[in-house]
Design a protein around this motif. Structure first.
Motif, short mmCIF file in Angstrom:
data_model
loop_
_atom_site.label_atom_id
_atom_site.label_comp_id
_atom_site.label_asym_id
_atom_site.label_seq_id
_atom_site.Cartn_x
_atom_site.Cartn_y
_atom_site.Cartn_z
N SER A 272 -5.29 4.26 2.93
CA SER A 272 -6.50 3.62 3.46
C SER A 272 -6.20 2.33 4.21
CB SER A 272 -7.47 3.32 2.32
OG SER A 272 -6.87 2.44 1.37
N ASN A 273 -4.92 1.96 4.33
CA ASN A 273 -4.52 0.71 4.97
C ASN A 273 -4.21 0.94 6.44
OD1 ASN A 273 -4.10 -1.36 2.61
ND2 ASN A 273 -3.19 0.57 1.92
N HIS B 259 -1.31 -10.16 1.44
CA HIS B 259 -1.28 -9.09 0.46
C HIS B 259 -2.71 -8.59 0.19
CE1 HIS B 259 0.48 -6.68 -2.62
NE2 HIS B 259 -0.16 -7.27 -3.62
N ARG B 260 -2.86 -7.27 0.13
CA ARG B 260 -4.13 -6.61 -0.20
C ARG B 260 -5.27 -7.00 0.75
NH1 ARG B 260 -4.13 -6.93 -6.87
NH2 ARG B 260 -2.24 -5.67 -7.17
N ASP B 261 -4.96 -7.04 2.05
CA ASP B 261 -6.01 -7.30 3.03
C ASP B 261 -6.39 -6.05 3.80
OD1 ASP B 261 -3.73 -6.97 4.52
OD2 ASP B 261 -4.06 -8.70 5.83
N GLY C 74 0.81 -1.21 0.00
CA GLY C 74 0.00 0.00 0.00
C GLY C 74 0.84 1.25 0.00
N SER C 75 0.25 2.35 -0.47
CA SER C 75 0.93 3.65 -0.52
C SER C 75 -0.02 4.73 -0.04
CB SER C 75 1.40 3.95 -1.94
OG SER C 75 2.31 2.98 -2.41
N GLY C 76 0.56 5.85 0.32
CA GLY C 76 -0.24 6.99 0.77
C GLY C 76 0.46 7.72 1.89
#
Length: 422
Positions: free
Chosen positions: A253-254, A291-293, A218-220
């Motif tokens: 958003s993670n 991944h991607r949870d 994730g990024s942000g």
């Protein structure tokens, strides 16, 4: 104190105490210089991934400072740095920083409420405990500075600290171009207590804000809350240090759910020849489990000091299991010999192998095999006299299969260092 002329016995001692007032011995200026020359030979990328050739180069770190005490309460400190990398094929911000401002702060101290209050404003450096997570970054060539406001109050066995900072970003191209901004901030508060049982207890909360952060999952904008607890003993023959950190918050958003634990201890045979010390170090740091949870489990080591592991740039505090027995000998009071054997695994194979400061090795995330590798480390530290010190370090890291399948290989590191301090 060098206000007494009889104590100025070394060359240039008159420049270590320059009186600013004929009536106040606490009003003076002191000049100083620190020079470090280090020759290193190693792979230009950790494990040679993507660029396998080795490089031999020289790192030079020069600091010149003026410490001005206006009176017993006020201090002004200015330190210039000039850090160079000669013959290094790839230059990073931690290798080179020609002529820039390393520290420049004003400090005020006074007795308040039965204790001593100190307030410091400006560019400065800070380090906590063994510098696992908050350090001066003394391993690379360019130290970490902070544009910060710092305050601490100390009374008897208690110390309370609060601070807020913009970490300084070093730019290796030109002079006087380092900067800090609101896009990267760090601060918090800390409590310390001496004489808790046989040791010292400390705890702190800190906030790490970094815009535009990037992780494998994730990024942000990163808003990371850190809760740290540490207990250390260094009395008699036994020394022991245990520290744990829990991290929460968000990256974009993670959600962040990460943690780390570090432990280092030893026993010194005081009556034996060469005063041998046997030690054991154990470190654990979380990785991202799925991944991607919507959750990032990769621990962020914040501002670590490379000396805590080795100078070879091998795995750091992220997705890590680290076990290291050691033996230290002192043939002379000013000479220390250290031999260490490190063994490292990934905590989860879903996340990558990470190298200092917190970079994933490409092609390792999601690949089978927890075993990262093992290394042998030999180090010698020689305090030649009050001004001169020398050190040697050699590391051979035997890479595990997960690194080899990603195109990596064994790492060999040799470093020879000479320091002068005045």
């Amino acid at each position: 104190m060098l206000a007494d002329r009889a104590l100025r016995t070394e060359p240039l001692d008159n420049l270590k105490y320059i009186p600013l007032s004929s009536s106040d011995p606490n009003s003076y200026a002191s000049l100083g210089l620190d020079l470090r020359e280090r020759v290193e030979s190693t792979q230009i990328n950790p494990f040679g991934s993507g660029n396998p050739h080795a490089n031999t180069y020289e790192l030079q770190c020069l600091d010149i400072y003026a410490d001005v005490h206006l009176n017993v309460n006020w201090q002004i400190f200015v330190q210039m740095q000039d850090d160079r990398a000669f013959g290094k094929d790839i230059i990073t911000p931690v290798d080179k920083d020609p002529l820039d401002l390393e520290q420049a702060f004003a400090s005020y101290s006074n007795d308040v409420a039965g204790g001593t209050l100190k307030v410091r404003v400006g560019r400065q450096q800070m380090a906590f405990d063994l510098q696992r997570f908050i350090g001066v970054r003394d391993g690379p060539n360019v130290r970490q500075s902070f544009d910060a406001v710092w305050a601490d109050w100390e009374r008897s066995s208690w110390r309370f600290i609060t601070f807020w900072s913009h970490p300084v970003q070093d730019v290796p191209d030109k002079t006087f171009n380092d900067y800090s901004s609101r896009a990267f901030q760090y601060g918090g508060f800390r409590v310390e207590r001496d004489d808790v049982g046989s040791g010292k207890l400390s705890a702190y909360y800190s906030r790490y804000d970094a815009d535009g952060a990037h992780y494998l999952d994730g990024s942000g904008n990163e808003r990371r809350d850190n809760f740290d607890l540490r207990y250390g003993i260094a009395r008699g023959r036994v020394d022991w240090d245990l520290e744990g950190m829990r991290q929460t918050g968000r990256v974009g958003s993670n959600e962040i759910r990460a943690w780390a634990v570090g432990s280092r201890g030893g026993y010194t045979f005081e009556g034996a020849r060469w005063r041998p010390r046997i030690g054991l170090q154990v470190d654990l740091a979380s990785g991202d489990q799925r991944h991607r949870d919507g959750t990032i489990g990769t621990f962020n080591p914040l501002f670590p000091n490379a000396y805590y592991f080795t100078l070879a740039g091998t795995p750091t505090y992220a997705n890590l299991i680290h076990l290291r027995p050691s033996l230290e000998l002192r043939p002379r009071e000013n000479l220390k010999l250290i031999a260490r054997l490190g063994m490292q695994w990934r905590l989860t194979t879903q996340d990558a192998v990470y190298v200092i400061p917190n970079r994933p090795v490409p092609g390792t995330a999601g690949q089978p095999g927890r075993w990262t590798g093992s290394y042998e480390q030999l180090r010698a530290e020689w305090q030649i006299d009050r001004s001169w010190a020398a050190a040697f370090e050699g590391v051979h890291y035997q890479a595990g299969d997960v690194i080899r399948r990603a195109g990596g290989r064994d790492v060999n590191y040799l470093g020879l260092e000479l320091r002068f301090g005045w």
